[in-house]
Design an enzyme around this catalytic site. Structure first.
Site, PDB file in Angstrom:
ATOM      1  N   ASP A   3      -1.760   2.397  -4.272  1.00  0.00           N
ATOM      2  CA  ASP A   3      -3.012   2.520  -3.524  1.00  0.00           C
ATOM      3  C   ASP A   3      -4.018   1.467  -3.962  1.00  0.00           C
ATOM      4  O   ASP A   3      -3.897   0.865  -5.033  1.00  0.00           O
ATOM      5  CB  ASP A   3      -3.604   3.915  -3.716  1.00  0.00           C
ATOM      6  CG  ASP A   3      -2.800   4.987  -2.987  1.00  0.00           C
ATOM      7  OD1 ASP A   3      -2.166   4.642  -1.978  1.00  0.00           O
ATOM      8  OD2 ASP A   3      -2.799   6.145  -3.446  1.00  0.00           O
ATOM      9  N   HIS A   9       0.817  -1.218   0.000  1.00  0.00           N
ATOM     10  CA  HIS A   9       0.000   0.000   0.000  1.00  0.00           C
ATOM     11  C   HIS A   9       0.851   1.269   0.000  1.00  0.00           C
ATOM     12  O   HIS A   9       0.371   2.351  -0.362  1.00  0.00           O
ATOM     13  CB  HIS A   9      -0.931   0.001   1.222  1.00  0.00           C
ATOM     14  CG  HIS A   9      -2.259   0.642   0.958  1.00  0.00           C
ATOM     15  ND1 HIS A   9      -2.388   1.864   0.339  1.00  0.00           N
ATOM     16  CD2 HIS A   9      -3.532   0.216   1.214  1.00  0.00           C
ATOM     17  CE1 HIS A   9      -3.671   2.175   0.235  1.00  0.00           C
ATOM     18  NE2 HIS A   9      -4.387   1.187   0.748  1.00  0.00           N
TER      19      HIS A   9
END
EC number: 2.3.1.12
Length: 482
Positions: free
Chosen positions: A459, A455
């Site tokens: 995203d 992450h």
């Protein structure tokens, strides 16, 4: 008479030896001129390794390019090629020794065969403190020779001691197949204890398995005898040992190999240090299977495409469309490095653990070239014959368990500093709605692909976009040609 020591930097002609410490020491009151051979660094990240086997024995002549030892690194067993003329005077580290730091003295060589007997009782401590403590690369410019008078109290230790060396020299080369060596290292077996039945006494996989079977029988007989005399077994228990299992328990302790240790450390680092998330997608591969069948039918034995080959190419196309998935997280440099090339790491199960050989620049290669390269890399990975640059690196990874029909979904652990790994499950035939079919449905070949993403680099929305692009390419495989 005091001893004088001259330390002369020598620059190696080999890329291997330039990363290993080699100091020439001449003790005028003790040993003839000689060179200490240090543990080589066979990869940029190697800090220690195991000495699997010596292929030369003391007194043997050495020629440039000859293999003198086999070194086990964290993920491969590699040949140590020497690049000088001379004779192996003394082996300082016996084969089978583990966790040897890079640059630690492992052997001595001389240029004159007549000097070999002088090193019969040479020991590691006789190699000099400089050769054991210096870790800096030697300068290329010649330096003025310096003579340093040794303290009087150290003069005694400069001469060879009369007592026998603690390091036992091997009695000659042990011939064994690469697979046999790999299994022996994994199981902690000394090849000297195994009787070879192959040509010239060569040890084969069957010999190792036979040795393990005999050892297991002997172990069970011993444990049976111990169970028959519980009083004796109880009295032999010592404080500080591992908890004892019940008298009926049966188990085997397997030594942790260097490779397993490194795998454990890296995966623990990944699971504890990466904020990962997963995205799964059920994808139809019916068209992909038809394309594969069509291409293989006209291959004329030039290639044989697998589903995995096609998936590697599909991942490459998706990675070019969503570059965030094809990136490194590099906090020390304070950057996210997005690659323009796509180097796909392909997870391969080997007898000693997981390896990830790399198919480089997949965006510039066709399916046949990708397929042939994967087959060659996998073949050498399973016998631990990959060079470090062939499995270290990669920009994105694929792990395929599709050959196991019990695996309909799984997740994989990211291989840092990569940001994406794709887990491929088995192909399933699924009933889908089909208005054109007689019964209103038809069967489709589908596979569940699960992406694990970092992450910090990519995203969630971008991870989903990557999976969408991958699904599009796989379900419309002609897009791989664009």
């Amino acid at each position: 008479m005091s001893a004088f020591v001259r330390v002369v930097p020598r620059i190696s002609r080999s890329s291997v030896l330039t990363r290993s410490l080699r100091l020439q020491l001449r003790c005028y009151a003790s040993y003839p001129e000689h060179t200490i051979i240090g543990m080589p660094a066979l990869s940029p990240t190697m800090t220690q390794g195991n000495l699997a086997a010596w292929t030369k024995k003391e007194g043997d002549q050495l020629s440039p390019g000859e293999v003198i030892a086999e070194i086990e690194t964290d993920k491969a067993q590699m040949d140590f090629e020497f690049q000088e003329d001379g004779y192996l005077a003394k082996i300082l580290v016996p084969e089978g020794t583990k966790d040897i730091p890079v640059n630690k003295p492992i052997a001595v060589y001389v240029e004159d065969k007549a000097d070999v007997p002088a090193f019969k009782d040479f020991k590691l401590e006789d190699s000099g403190s400089d050769s054991k403590t210096s870790t800096k690369a030697q300068p290329a410019e010649p330096q003025a020779e310096k003579k340093q008078e040794a303290p009087a109290e150290e003069t005694k230790t400069s001469a060879p001691e009369a007592k026998k060396s603690d390091v036992a020299a091997p009695q000659g080369r042990i011939f064994a197949s690469p697979l046999a060596k790999t299994i022996a290292l994994e199981k902690g077996i000394s090849l000297k204890d195994v009787h070879g039945t192959g040509p010239r006494g060569r040890i084969t996989k069957a010999d190792i398995e036979s040795y393990l079977e005999k050892s297991s029988k002997q172990s069970s007989q011993t444990s049976g005898a111990a169970a028959a005399t519980p009083a004796a077994a109880t009295s032999s228990t010592t404080a500080g040992s591992a908890p004892s299992p019940s008298s009926t328990a049966s188990y085997e302790d397997v030594p942790i190999s260097t490779m397993r240790s490194i795998i454990g450390e890296r995966l623990l680092q990944s699971t504890q240090g990466i904020p990962s998330y997963i995205v799964s997608s059920k994808i139809s591969i019916s068209k992909l299977l038809k394309l594969r069948q069509s291409l293989n039918a006209t291959a004329n034995d030039k290639y044989k495409l697998s589903i995995n080959d096609l998936l590697v190419k599909a991942i490459t196309v998706a990675a070019k469309r969503v570059p965030d998935a094809n990136a490194y997280w590099l906090p020390n440099e304070n950057v996210i490095r997005k690659f323009k090339n796509v180097d796909v790491s392909v997870a391969v199960a080997t007898p000693t653990g997981l390896l990830t050989p790399i198919v480089k620049n997949c965006e510039a290669k066709g399916l046949s070239q990708i397929s042939n390269e994967i087959k060659e890399l996998v073949k050498r990975a399973r016998i631990n014959k990959l060079a470090p640059e062939e499995f270290q690196g990669g920009t994105i990874c694929i792990s395929n368990m599709g050959m196991n029909n019990a695996v309909n979904m799984f997740t994989s652990i990211i291989n840092p500093p990569q940001s994406t790994i794709l887990a491929i499950a088995t192909v399933e035939r699924v009933a889908v709605e089909d208005a054109a079919a007689e019964n209103g449905f038809s069967f489709d070949n589908q596979v569940t692909i699960t992406g694990t993403f970092d992450h910090r680099t990519i995203d969630g929305a971008k991870g989903a976009e990557f999976m969408k692009e991958l699904k599009t390419v796989i379900e419309n495989p002609l897009e791989m040609l664009l």
